[in-house]
Design a protein around this motif. Structure first.
Motif, PDB file in Angstrom:
ATOM      1  N   MET A 139     -18.798  15.787  25.998  1.00 10.21           N
ATOM      2  CA  MET A 139     -17.959  16.328  27.064  1.00 10.21           C
ATOM      3  C   MET A 139     -18.223  17.816  27.241  1.00 10.21           C
ATOM      4  O   MET A 139     -18.261  18.319  28.366  1.00 10.21           O
ATOM      5  CB  MET A 139     -16.494  16.087  26.726  1.00 10.21           C
ATOM      6  CG  MET A 139     -15.610  16.137  27.941  1.00 10.21           C
ATOM      7  SD  MET A 139     -13.963  15.579  27.548  1.00 10.21           S
ATOM      8  CE  MET A 139     -13.120  17.124  27.476  1.00 10.21           C
ATOM      9  N   LEU A 140     -18.437  18.517  26.126  1.00  7.42           N
ATOM     10  CA  LEU A 140     -18.715  19.956  26.206  1.00  7.42           C
ATOM     11  C   LEU A 140     -20.013  20.210  26.965  1.00  7.42           C
ATOM     12  O   LEU A 140     -20.121  21.165  27.723  1.00  7.42           O
ATOM     13  CB  LEU A 140     -18.827  20.546  24.797  1.00  7.42           C
ATOM     14  CG  LEU A 140     -17.570  21.195  24.243  1.00  7.42           C
ATOM     15  CD1 LEU A 140     -17.876  21.848  22.913  1.00  7.42           C
ATOM     16  CD2 LEU A 140     -17.026  22.232  25.218  1.00  7.42           C
ATOM     17  N   ARG A 141     -20.996  19.324  26.747  1.00 10.87           N
ATOM     18  CA  ARG A 141     -22.268  19.486  27.451  1.00 10.87           C
ATOM     19  C   ARG A 141     -22.037  19.333  28.966  1.00 10.87           C
ATOM     20  O   ARG A 141     -22.580  20.098  29.762  1.00 10.87           O
ATOM     21  CB  ARG A 141     -23.279  18.454  26.944  1.00 10.87           C
ATOM     22  CG  ARG A 141     -24.709  18.863  27.229  1.00 10.87           C
ATOM     23  CD  ARG A 141     -25.695  17.897  26.612  1.00 10.87           C
ATOM     24  NE  ARG A 141     -25.608  17.859  25.155  1.00 10.87           N
ATOM     25  CZ  ARG A 141     -25.733  16.740  24.432  1.00 10.87           C
ATOM     26  NH1 ARG A 141     -25.926  15.585  25.039  1.00 10.87           N
ATOM     27  NH2 ARG A 141     -25.654  16.778  23.127  1.00 10.87           N
ATOM     28  N   LEU A 180     -21.034  21.967  34.480  1.00  7.14           N
ATOM     29  CA  LEU A 180     -20.091  22.368  35.541  1.00  7.14           C
ATOM     30  C   LEU A 180     -20.015  23.889  35.640  1.00  7.14           C
ATOM     31  O   LEU A 180     -20.051  24.460  36.730  1.00  7.14           O
ATOM     32  CB  LEU A 180     -18.705  21.789  35.263  1.00  7.14           C
ATOM     33  CG  LEU A 180     -18.562  20.277  35.362  1.00  7.14           C
ATOM     34  CD1 LEU A 180     -17.147  19.854  34.991  1.00  7.14           C
ATOM     35  CD2 LEU A 180     -18.889  19.811  36.771  1.00  7.14           C
ATOM     36  N   VAL A 181     -19.917  24.550  34.472  1.00  8.12           N
ATOM     37  CA  VAL A 181     -19.816  26.015  34.470  1.00  8.12           C
ATOM     38  C   VAL A 181     -21.090  26.629  35.044  1.00  8.12           C
ATOM     39  O   VAL A 181     -21.028  27.582  35.833  1.00  8.12           O
ATOM     40  CB  VAL A 181     -19.538  26.535  33.041  1.00  8.12           C
ATOM     41  CG1 VAL A 181     -19.665  28.044  32.980  1.00  8.12           C
ATOM     42  CG2 VAL A 181     -18.149  26.116  32.586  1.00  8.12           C
ATOM     43  N   LEU A 188     -21.504  14.425  32.020  1.00 10.74           N
ATOM     44  CA  LEU A 188     -20.975  15.030  33.237  1.00 10.74           C
ATOM     45  C   LEU A 188     -19.767  14.241  33.743  1.00 10.74           C
ATOM     46  O   LEU A 188     -18.753  14.815  34.148  1.00 10.74           O
ATOM     47  CB  LEU A 188     -22.078  15.065  34.302  1.00 10.74           C
ATOM     48  CG  LEU A 188     -21.845  15.977  35.484  1.00 10.74           C
ATOM     49  CD1 LEU A 188     -21.588  17.393  35.014  1.00 10.74           C
ATOM     50  CD2 LEU A 188     -23.047  15.944  36.409  1.00 10.74           C
ATOM     51  N   ALA A 189     -19.867  12.899  33.686  1.00  9.61           N
ATOM     52  CA  ALA A 189     -18.767  12.060  34.172  1.00  9.61           C
ATOM     53  C   ALA A 189     -17.506  12.309  33.353  1.00  9.61           C
ATOM     54  O   ALA A 189     -16.418  12.483  33.919  1.00  9.61           O
ATOM     55  CB  ALA A 189     -19.173  10.591  34.105  1.00  9.61           C
ATOM     56  N   SER A 190     -17.629  12.387  32.013  1.00 10.20           N
ATOM     57  CA  SER A 190     -16.414  12.547  31.198  1.00 10.20           C
ATOM     58  C   SER A 190     -15.819  13.937  31.378  1.00 10.20           C
ATOM     59  O   SER A 190     -14.599  14.087  31.443  1.00 10.20           O
ATOM     60  CB  SER A 190     -16.692  12.241  29.728  1.00 10.20           C
ATOM     61  OG  SER A 190     -17.664  13.115  29.218  1.00 10.20           O
ATOM     62  N   ALA A 191     -16.681  14.964  31.493  1.00  6.46           N
ATOM     63  CA  ALA A 191     -16.153  16.320  31.677  1.00  6.46           C
ATOM     64  C   ALA A 191     -15.446  16.442  33.021  1.00  6.46           C
ATOM     65  O   ALA A 191     -14.357  17.031  33.106  1.00  6.46           O
ATOM     66  CB  ALA A 191     -17.280  17.341  31.583  1.00  6.46           C
ATOM     67  N   SER A 192     -16.026  15.869  34.073  1.00  7.14           N
ATOM     68  CA  SER A 192     -15.409  16.018  35.395  1.00  7.14           C
ATOM     69  C   SER A 192     -14.104  15.239  35.456  1.00  7.14           C
ATOM     70  O   SER A 192     -13.119  15.699  36.022  1.00  7.14           O
ATOM     71  CB  SER A 192     -16.369  15.575  36.491  1.00  7.14           C
ATOM     72  OG  SER A 192     -16.405  14.188  36.581  1.00  7.14           O
ATOM     73  N   GLN A 193     -14.102  14.061  34.831  1.00  2.00           N
ATOM     74  CA  GLN A 193     -12.873  13.263  34.819  1.00  2.00           C
ATOM     75  C   GLN A 193     -11.743  14.006  34.113  1.00  2.00           C
ATOM     76  O   GLN A 193     -10.612  14.029  34.584  1.00  2.00           O
ATOM     77  CB  GLN A 193     -13.140  11.951  34.110  1.00  2.00           C
ATOM     78  CG  GLN A 193     -12.145  10.873  34.453  1.00  2.00           C
ATOM     79  CD  GLN A 193     -12.824   9.526  34.460  1.00  2.00           C
ATOM     80  OE1 GLN A 193     -13.767   9.308  33.697  1.00  2.00           O
ATOM     81  NE2 GLN A 193     -12.385   8.631  35.310  1.00  2.00           N
TER      82      GLN A 193
END
Lengths: 260, 121
Positions: free
Chosen positions: B3-5, B10-11, B52-57
């Protein structure tokens, strides 16, 4: 003993110097708002964001926390809105088949509805005798905040009034979309998501994700692209003119050299 | 870790958007530019990574929390409206009602029209 009581009373004032106080306060209000929302039986006319915000405002007022200091601490929360906005691109990509199917209604509705939103607000305020400064603050309320601030400054309006206007618009737009969806009726979730994003800005978009409706970030995306395109076109022309050879080829060479 | 990746991606897109905004003086926030870049990148790649999917969610599910400090501001700016309460609140309430109505009706009728013309083809 009195000293102890005095120190006890001073707790909120001392703790609020740390950003952790604002973060804790905001998180508590967020969960309390969600709990109350579930408790009230999930009423359509009262989104959790309003419940949470009212409770947060009451707590800030009761503890007499300095509002400016609260906002300084809450910066650590709001700063995440940047990457969160980028994150909206992912559901948008996953709904790309909806966008392909709806491109004509979107292209027709977006500029018309956005313009009419501003016209309604200004005409009503003007008819009720608002000052030119207030009119200038209300005029750009249909576009997203960063663009709207620029327009308000050009027209000579007040930015805090505009921001307040945007937020109130967001809350009431969520309510009206819910209500009108039942009255009209509109069942197509893509239309509801689009209307939430267009009229309700950030609050509408958040609401759309709460009730898992697609397409809410689309108006923001389309506005952004609309504003960018003239600039990108200017850049394209500039690059074409400043490099020798046929325009198309020159640009390809330019981008290739940038990659290397 | 994963998730951090995703958060890092995103950042980075946000920073890229900010850089574009500053260089080309685009009057759109870096976040919106980053979002536009993100959709186009994903369209080119054709898939979304799990990170990317888990971080955006995760970020989207707390969107309400992120806008709350801003919403609270409404309760602390009453003085800004001084003397114009009626005009401002009528414009916001009635104006928003009308614009939501317009959007829904416009969208509904255009969708119906385009569906009908497709049916005729």
């Amino acid at each position: 003993m009195t000293e102890l009581i005095e120190r006890f009373i001073a707790i909120p004032d001392i703790l609020s110097t740390s950003p952790m106080f604002a973060i804790g306060l905001t998180l508590s209000a967020f969960f309390a708002g969600n709990w109350l929302f579930a408790r009230f039986g999930r009423p359509l006319w009262m989104p959790p964001v309003v419940l949470s915000a009212v409770m947060l405002a009451v707590v800030i007022a009761v503890l007499s926390v300095d509002y400016v200091r609260y906002q300084e601490g809450a910066f650590w929360i709001t700063v995440l809105l940047g990457p969160a906005t980028v994150a909206l691109g992912i559901p948008l990509y996953q709904q790309i088949h909806h966008i392909r199917a709806m491109w004509l209604p979107i292209v027709v509705t977006l500029p018309l509805a956005a313009t009419l939103a501003a016209v309604y607000a200004v005409v009503i305020a003007w008819a009720l005798g608002a000052t030119p400064e207030v009119l200038a603050s209300l005029a750009p309320k249909s576009v997203t905040a960063p663009i709207a601030i620029g327009i308000t400054n050009q027209l000579g309006g007040s930015v805090p009034l505009l921001m307040g206007g945007l937020l109130i618009t967001g809350v009431v737009a969520t309510l009206f979309v819910d209500l009108l969806a039942k009255w009209l009726p509109v069942e197509d979730e893509r239309i509801l998501g689009f209307a939430l994003g267009l009229n309700g800005h950030a609050i509408g978009t958040a609401r759309a994700f709460e009730i898992s409706i697609p397409l809410a970030p689309l108006p923001l995306w389309a506005w952004g692209l609309r504003v960018c395109l003239p600039r990108l076109y200017c850049l394209w022309c500039f690059v074409c003119r400043s490099l020798p050879g046929p325009p198309g080829q020159a640009v390809i060479q330019f981008t290739n050299s940038r990659k290397l | 870790m994963s998730m951090l990746r995703g958060f890092l991606i995103l950042v980075l897109f946000f920073l890229l958007g900010e850089a574009l905004r500053v260089v080309f003086l685009i009057p759109v926030s870096g976040g919106v530019l980053g979002m536009i870049l993100m959709t186009f990148t994903l369209m080119l790649r054709g898939r979304v990574s799990d990170a990317l999917a888990s971080a955006s969610q995760a970020l989207i599910s707390v969107l309400v929390l992120l806008i709350m400090p801003g919403v609270v501001g409404v309760f602390f700016m009453a003085s800004q409206f001084s003397g114009q309460w009626l005009a401002v609140s009528a414009a916001l309430l009635l104006g928003t009602f009308l614009s939501v109505l317009t959007t829904l009706l416009l969208m509904k009728s255009v969708v119906r029209l385009s569906a009908r013309s497709e049916g005729n083809d």
